[in-house]
Design a protein around this motif. Structure first.
Motif, PDB file in Angstrom:
ATOM      1  N   LEU A  14       1.455  -0.974   8.453  1.00  0.00           N
ATOM      2  CA  LEU A  14       0.347  -0.463   7.661  1.00  0.00           C
ATOM      3  C   LEU A  14      -0.714  -0.304   8.467  1.00  0.00           C
ATOM      4  O   LEU A  14      -1.548   0.646   7.887  1.00  0.00           O
ATOM      5  CB  LEU A  14       0.121  -1.738   6.451  1.00  0.00           C
ATOM      6  N   LYS A  15      -1.088  -1.267   9.368  1.00  0.00           N
ATOM      7  CA  LYS A  15      -2.403  -0.763  10.216  1.00  0.00           C
ATOM      8  C   LYS A  15      -2.472   0.633  10.828  1.00  0.00           C
ATOM      9  O   LYS A  15      -3.333   1.488  10.781  1.00  0.00           O
ATOM     10  CB  LYS A  15      -2.484  -1.991  11.366  1.00  0.00           C
ATOM     11  N   LYS A  51       3.637   9.543   8.962  1.00  0.00           N
ATOM     12  CA  LYS A  51       3.334   8.363   8.587  1.00  0.00           C
ATOM     13  C   LYS A  51       4.632   7.715   7.964  1.00  0.00           C
ATOM     14  O   LYS A  51       4.690   6.540   7.779  1.00  0.00           O
ATOM     15  CB  LYS A  51       2.181   8.337   7.728  1.00  0.00           C
ATOM     16  N   LYS A  61      -4.497   7.796   9.011  1.00  0.00           N
ATOM     17  CA  LYS A  61      -5.012   8.458   7.848  1.00  0.00           C
ATOM     18  C   LYS A  61      -6.447   8.741   8.173  1.00  0.00           C
ATOM     19  O   LYS A  61      -7.103   9.762   7.753  1.00  0.00           O
ATOM     20  CB  LYS A  61      -4.816   7.716   6.635  1.00  0.00           C
ATOM     21  N   GLY A  62      -7.364   7.633   8.775  1.00  0.00           N
ATOM     22  CA  GLY A  62      -8.645   8.086   9.150  1.00  0.00           C
ATOM     23  C   GLY A  62      -8.836   8.940   9.990  1.00  0.00           C
ATOM     24  O   GLY A  62      -9.699   9.719   9.774  1.00  0.00           O
ATOM     25  N   ARG A 109      -0.849   3.093   9.789  1.00  0.00           N
ATOM     26  CA  ARG A 109      -0.752   4.150   8.799  1.00  0.00           C
ATOM     27  C   ARG A 109      -2.143   4.580   8.440  1.00  0.00           C
ATOM     28  O   ARG A 109      -2.694   5.774   8.499  1.00  0.00           O
ATOM     29  CB  ARG A 109      -0.030   3.739   7.491  1.00  0.00           C
ATOM     30  N   TRP A 110      -3.076   3.373   8.171  1.00  0.00           N
ATOM     31  CA  TRP A 110      -4.286   3.457   7.962  1.00  0.00           C
ATOM     32  C   TRP A 110      -5.322   4.201   8.938  1.00  0.00           C
ATOM     33  O   TRP A 110      -6.161   4.771   8.811  1.00  0.00           O
ATOM     34  CB  TRP A 110      -4.995   2.531   7.311  1.00  0.00           C
ATOM     35  N   HIS A 152       0.768  -1.259  -0.170  1.00  0.00           N
ATOM     36  CA  HIS A 152       0.010  -0.034  -0.051  1.00  0.00           C
ATOM     37  C   HIS A 152       0.867   1.352   0.092  1.00  0.00           C
ATOM     38  O   HIS A 152       0.273   2.462   0.077  1.00  0.00           O
ATOM     39  CB  HIS A 152      -0.907  -0.108   1.186  1.00  0.00           C
ATOM     40  N   SER A 153       2.025   1.197  -0.006  1.00  0.00           N
ATOM     41  CA  SER A 153       3.024   2.359   0.007  1.00  0.00           C
ATOM     42  C   SER A 153       4.321   2.226  -1.051  1.00  0.00           C
ATOM     43  O   SER A 153       4.535   1.213  -1.464  1.00  0.00           O
ATOM     44  CB  SER A 153       3.423   2.661   1.332  1.00  0.00           C
TER      45      SER A 153
END
Length: 589
Positions: free
Chosen positions: A576-577, A267, A583-584, A579-580, A72-73
């Motif tokens: 990754l978790k 992030k 972001k949320g 990061r999201w 995802h990045s």
């Protein structure tokens, strides 16, 4: 600016590869076969580039970490070595010892000698230590996972991800079968059969060698990477001036390349995965470490962190060469005895672990291989580590050259100490990162490690004398000496254990200290709770993590590679978790 909000120090991407200006044609074909279009030579890197994650070190942890984050990045993976493909010393189990003995500038194994005098090696190749080891695969114990504070469910899922890619059930030849039965007869029970779990008793473990003897490495995880989000630069070398929020590396031609984290604030991160020697060394060269030590080398202190380079340990290994009256098939580690007193017992066998002792250059070749898995190991019984000089090696080689070649049939039974409790440290020799740092392991400083070794050697004695192992040992010393005493007037190396030493009334204690070798399971230098927190962020430095074996206080399982690879996948998913989640939260505002 407070230490807690300090920006990422410039990380120095360093290597000792000199004059390597291209990936060889065979390796290039292998890269194409795996569809590694994202793997490039450092000289082809742009002068300036931007990524979400910059991973320094494409080893056992770095490869699964990069593959996971690329889902995802945008990820950059920097490796100081080359590809493992096309090198038979890496790809074939029959040349396992050759890779470790190769001292050329382009070898995938970079040799170093600890301050204790023990010959060792560090990986210099994409895939890291998984390209050099004996292939044994076993998980960490549930107790180790709990103590590390890891999520058991995610750990198991990460192990399974690793195992689907490159773990096989080994064939077990007769010598390994005899070792297994001998261990059980010697009281190392129960018989656990084939299992990847770390449990007391005797078991058959997994292997990263397939049935054709071909090695599968952590580099294979890159097949799972998103090909448009991952970039890998090989032979990234050198050092340049510090730059915040990124790294600077030099290609072999001497051109500097600047890599920055993309805009996006907290992030994006730089992640060190350069291993037990590399990560502490890079931190110190970047100004993160003990202030007095950094000042001694003229390095500006970015963050005074006394724990960097401390608590480094190497599990001591002591091996016993057991001559066999019959030929023995080649095998690497397949069977292990997990004792209840803190020692692990394993075995390797076959004439492939011998070295050419006759003909032109025999002494030179023998000296080069000294300290690896060859029958010459037996000569270490009366040569303490600090006395293992080139001249001592040559004398040992000359003695062995006179022996009957039948003396080299057989195998090794070795034991490794749990922990260990004895620890040391890593220090910079200079600001030249092409040089290995000074590493002190302090083998057997803690007397409890010696006692564990003695009990392990006693267990090996019982295995050698067991009924199950009898076909692979000489029935009596007279028959055995008839083979070994062809070198009239010279000492011959110890056989079937039973070491005797005039300087110690406790011969096994002396044997442990004087035959100590490495099993390449060194760890520490960036401990969790000291240098990094439980999320592997470097304490006091924003945007920087360390994810590799340098964070371990103890070596997991009997062999750590499974857990190092698992940690790369595990932390990739965790990051990754995070990061999201961030972001949320930002989207809500």
């Amino acid at each position: 600016m407070s230490a807690g909000h300090m920006s990422t120090a410039a990380l120095l991407i360093l290597a000792t590869v000199l004059g390597s200006f291209c990936i060889n044609a065979t390796a290039s074909r292998e890269a194409q076969r795996y569809n590694f279009r994202f793997v490039r030579h450092a000289r082809d890197a742009p002068l300036v580039s931007y990524y979400n994650y910059i991973i320094v070190g494409g080893g056992t942890a770095g490869c699964p970490l990069a593959a996971t984050l690329s889902e995802h990045s945008r990820v950059l993976l920097l490796e100081r070595g080359g590809l493992p493909y096309g090198n038979r010393n890496v790809s074939s189990e029959y040349h396992f010892a050759d890779a470790l003995a190769d001292t050329s500038p382009l070898s995938p194994a970079q040799r170093f000698v600890s301050e204790d005098g023990v010959v060792n090696a560090r990986a210099r190749v994409l895939g890291g230590g998984s390209c050099l080891n004996a292939g044994f695969y076993t998980r960490a114990s549930s107790g180790y996972v709990g103590a590390a504070g890891w999520d058991h469910r995610l750990v198991n899922a990460s192990y399974r991800w690793v195992e689907r890619a490159l773990v096989f059930r080994p064939g077990v030849p007769r010598w390994q079968c005899a070792l297994r039965e001998g261990l059980i007869e010697a009281g190392i029970t129960p018989d656990n059969g084939y299992t990847l779990e770390h449990v007391p008793g005797t078991k058959i473990g997994g292997t990263i060698f397939d049935r054709r003897g071909r090695r599968h490495t952590a580099a294979d995880f890159l097949r799972k990477a998103h090909p448009r989000r991952l970039t890998v630069f090989l032979h990234a070398t050198g050092v340049a001036n510090p730059v915040a929020y990124g790294v600077v590396f030099t290609d072999p031609v001497g051109v500097q390349h600047h890599v920055y984290l993309r805009r996006g604030g907290a992030k994006n991160e730089v992640i060190l995965a350069a291993g037990t020697l590399g990560s502490p060394q890079l931190l110190m060269l970047s100004g993160v470490g003990p202030r007095l030590h950094l000042e001694k080398h003229g390095i500006r202190t970015v963050h005074d962190q006394p724990g960097v380079g401390q608590g480094v340990a190497d599990n001591p290994m002591n091996s016993v060469f057991v001559p066999s009256p019959i030929p023995v098939a080649h095998s690497l580690v397949q069977v292990v005895g997990v004792t209840r007193f803190g020692s692990f017992i394993e075995g390797v066998s076959g004439s492939q672990f011998g070295i050419p002792l006759h003909g032109r250059g025999a002494a030179r070749r023998a000296a080069r291989n000294f300290g690896m898995f060859s029958p010459m190991t037996g000569q270490l019984g009366t040569v303490p580590p600090r006395e293992r000089t080139p001249e001592a090696m040559r004398r040992a080689a000359e003695v062995m050259r006179r022996l009957d070649r039948r003396a080299f049939r057989g195998g090794f039974i070795l034991e490794k100490i749990l922990g260990p409790l004895s620890t040391g440290h890593i220090e910079l020799r200079s600001t030249d990162a092409h040089a290995n740092p000074a590493v002190t392991f302090n083998y057997f400083r803690d007397p409890r490690d010696v006692e564990r070794c003695v009990r392990g050697i006693e267990a090996i004695q019982r295995v050698v004398r067991s009924r199950a192992f009898s076909r692979f040992t000489y029935a009596n010393h007279t028959a055995m000496e008839a083979v070994f005493r062809r070198a009239a007037g010279t000492a011959y190396f110890p056989v079937n254990l039973l070491p005797r030493h005039p300087r110690d009334t406790r011969p096994l204690h002396q044997y442990c200290r004087e035959t100590v070798m490495t099993i390449w399971h060194y760890h520490g230098g960036c401990h969790v709770g000291g240098v990094v927190d439980r999320d592997y962020r470097v304490i006091g430095v924003r945007g920087l993590r360390v994810i590799d074996s340098s964070t371990f206080k103890y070596s997991p399982g009997t062999n750590p590679q499974a857990t190092v690879m698992m940690l790369g996948r595990y932390m990739g998913l965790r990051i990754l978790k995070e990061r999201w989640i961030r972001k949320g939260a930002e989207d809500k505002h």
